[in-house]
Scaffold this motif. Structure first.
Motif, PDB file in Angstrom:
ATOM      1  N   VAL A  43       0.831  -1.209   0.000  1.00  0.00           N
ATOM      2  CA  VAL A  43       0.000   0.000   0.000  1.00  0.00           C
ATOM      3  C   VAL A  43       0.864   1.258   0.000  1.00  0.00           C
ATOM      4  N   GLY A  44       0.637   2.102  -0.996  1.00  0.00           N
ATOM      5  CA  GLY A  44       1.194   3.445  -1.012  1.00  0.00           C
ATOM      6  C   GLY A  44       0.074   4.428  -0.710  1.00  0.00           C
ATOM      7  N   VAL A  45       0.419   5.572  -0.152  1.00  0.00           N
ATOM      8  CA  VAL A  45      -0.601   6.544   0.260  1.00  0.00           C
ATOM      9  C   VAL A  45      -0.185   7.951  -0.179  1.00  0.00           C
ATOM     10  N   VAL A  46      -1.132   8.664  -0.775  1.00  0.00           N
ATOM     11  CA  VAL A  46      -0.992  10.092  -1.052  1.00  0.00           C
ATOM     12  C   VAL A  46      -2.148  10.798  -0.361  1.00  0.00           C
ATOM     13  N   ILE A  47      -1.873  11.937   0.278  1.00  0.00           N
ATOM     14  CA  ILE A  47      -2.911  12.661   1.008  1.00  0.00           C
ATOM     15  C   ILE A  47      -2.959  14.102   0.521  1.00  0.00           C
ATOM     16  N   GLY A  48      -4.160  14.589   0.248  1.00  0.00           N
ATOM     17  CA  GLY A  48      -4.333  15.991  -0.117  1.00  0.00           C
ATOM     18  C   GLY A  48      -4.094  16.903   1.078  1.00  0.00           C
ATOM     19  N   GLY A  49      -3.996  18.193   0.822  1.00  0.00           N
ATOM     20  CA  GLY A  49      -3.713  19.140   1.904  1.00  0.00           C
ATOM     21  C   GLY A  49      -4.858  20.067   2.238  1.00  0.00           C
ATOM     22  N   GLY A  50      -6.053  19.760   1.710  1.00  0.00           N
ATOM     23  CA  GLY A  50      -7.174  20.681   1.833  1.00  0.00           C
ATOM     24  C   GLY A  50      -7.690  20.912   3.230  1.00  0.00           C
ATOM     25  N   ASN A  51      -7.323  20.051   4.192  1.00  0.00           N
ATOM     26  CA  ASN A  51      -7.733  20.282   5.576  1.00  0.00           C
ATOM     27  C   ASN A  51      -6.894  21.374   6.243  1.00  0.00           C
ATOM     28  N   PHE A  52      -5.824  21.802   5.573  1.00  0.00           N
ATOM     29  CA  PHE A  52      -4.999  22.894   6.081  1.00  0.00           C
ATOM     30  C   PHE A  52      -4.952  24.094   5.139  1.00  0.00           C
ATOM     31  N   TRP A  53      -4.893  23.810   3.823  1.00  0.00           N
ATOM     32  CA  TRP A  53      -4.612  24.923   2.917  1.00  0.00           C
ATOM     33  C   TRP A  53      -5.101  24.608   1.517  1.00  0.00           C
ATOM     34  N   ARG A  54      -5.741  25.583   0.906  1.00  0.00           N
ATOM     35  CA  ARG A  54      -6.085  25.496  -0.507  1.00  0.00           C
ATOM     36  C   ARG A  54      -5.536  26.743  -1.189  1.00  0.00           C
ATOM     37  N   GLY A  55      -4.343  26.618  -1.737  1.00  0.00           N
ATOM     38  CA  GLY A  55      -3.641  27.774  -2.284  1.00  0.00           C
ATOM     39  C   GLY A  55      -4.372  28.462  -3.409  1.00  0.00           C
ATOM     40  N   ARG A  56      -5.124  27.702  -4.205  1.00  0.00           N
ATOM     41  CA  ARG A  56      -5.768  28.301  -5.366  1.00  0.00           C
ATOM     42  C   ARG A  56      -6.900  29.252  -4.967  1.00  0.00           C
ATOM     43  N   SER A  57      -7.348  29.164  -3.727  1.00  0.00           N
ATOM     44  CA  SER A  57      -8.418  30.053  -3.283  1.00  0.00           C
ATOM     45  C   SER A  57      -7.877  31.370  -2.743  1.00  0.00           C
ATOM     46  N   SER A  58      -6.561  31.470  -2.640  1.00  0.00           N
ATOM     47  CA  SER A  58      -5.956  32.695  -2.130  1.00  0.00           C
ATOM     48  C   SER A  58      -5.737  33.685  -3.261  1.00  0.00           C
ATOM     49  N   GLU A  59      -6.157  34.927  -3.050  1.00  0.00           N
ATOM     50  CA  GLU A  59      -6.013  35.963  -4.072  1.00  0.00           C
ATOM     51  C   GLU A  59      -4.837  36.898  -3.791  1.00  0.00           C
ATOM     52  N   ASN A  60      -4.184  36.709  -2.647  1.00  0.00           N
ATOM     53  CA  ASN A  60      -3.160  37.664  -2.237  1.00  0.00           C
ATOM     54  C   ASN A  60      -1.757  37.082  -2.190  1.00  0.00           C
ATOM     55  N   ILE A  61      -1.618  35.813  -2.551  1.00  0.00           N
ATOM     56  CA  ILE A  61      -0.325  35.151  -2.478  1.00  0.00           C
ATOM     57  C   ILE A  61       0.067  34.668  -3.863  1.00  0.00           C
ATOM     58  N   ASP A  62       1.313  34.821  -4.206  1.00  0.00           N
ATOM     59  CA  ASP A  62       1.842  34.311  -5.462  1.00  0.00           C
ATOM     60  C   ASP A  62       1.541  32.817  -5.596  1.00  0.00           C
ATOM     61  N   ARG A  63       1.115  32.402  -6.774  1.00  0.00           N
ATOM     62  CA  ARG A  63       0.680  31.022  -6.978  1.00  0.00           C
ATOM     63  C   ARG A  63       1.778  30.021  -6.620  1.00  0.00           C
TER      64      ARG A  63
END
Length: 231
Positions: A43-63
């Motif tokens: 078993v390999g595992v990849v986990i998203g980071g949406g419980n902490f941060w969603r960068g694409r929703s930020s309008e004030n930070i460089d992508r």
């Protein structure tokens, strides 16, 4: 199945809190992973980071910087879930595409295969290591590289629908759909880059709800109730 790559939604791991971790939920996931490992499945595992941060929703930070924060969120998630897996009796390792001091080791296919051969659960954190690529692309890339049999997408929604079930009461769920139809209709199983990578490399994906009881184990043991994305 000899080797599977499990993609966990960060939001789903947070439970009803939406942020951070819900330990009961994570422990339940770890116990299911242990059943697979005990049955001889790598078993390999990849986990998203949406419980902490969603960068694409930020309008004030460089992508680029926003995406780098997101990569670090996935590292935090993998460290946490890895430790919960250890607490229920498994051996684990965390691989990243960039240096994280002593927290992780650098990814290579040879290193991943070495850990799989030792019955370790291998966590692939940090996405691809580059901005503008999501963890969706990261999970397909790693699945192709380590020659997984299938990607298990454990999400907050229980399968693939022809419309967003959150906004359309008449949305129809697919039991099976081809990756070509996913791309043609933009069904957003994973993002478009990841979908094309899966299509071009013949990587199937099974989509199901993480919060459905024993959903990970049931997917492998023939009691699958989500959507199979075929190639």
């Amino acid at each position: 199945m000899q080797r599977v790559l499990l993609k966990l939604s960060g939001e789903a791991l947070a439970g009803e809190k939406k942020t951070g971790f819900d330990e009961e939920t994570v422990r339940g996931v770890a116990l299911q992973i242990k059943q697979l490992v005990d049955d001889g499945i790598q078993v390999g595992v990849v986990i998203g980071g949406g419980n902490f941060w969603r960068g694409r929703s930020s309008e004030n930070i460089d992508r680029t910087k926003a995406d780098q924060i997101g990569m670090l969120a996935t590292v935090m998630n993998c460290i946490y879930v890895s430790e919960i897996c250890r607490s229920v009796g498994m051996k684990t390792s965390i691989l990243t595409p960039f240096e994280c001091g002593s927290f992780t080791k650098l990814f290579s296919k040879d290193r991943a295969n070495k850990y799989f051969s030792k019955n370790m659960v291998v966590f692939f954190a940090g996405g691809t290591g580059h901005p503008y690529f999501s963890t969706d692309t990261g999970v397909v890339l790693r699945a192709v590289e380590v020659e997984a049999d299938v990607i298990l997408l454990a999400k907050a929604v229980d399968g693939v629908y022809d419309h967003d079930p959150k906004t359309c009461a008449e949305a129809r769920k697919y039991d099976e759909v081809s990756i070509h139809e996913v791309i043609e209709k933009n069904l957003q199983v994973v993002d478009m880059t990841a979908s094309i990578l899966a299509r071009d490399n013949g990587m199937p994906m099974w989509v199901f709800g993480l919060n459905t009881k024993d959903s990970i184990v049931n997917a492998i043991k023939g009691e699958f109730k989500g959507t199979k994305v075929t190639v």
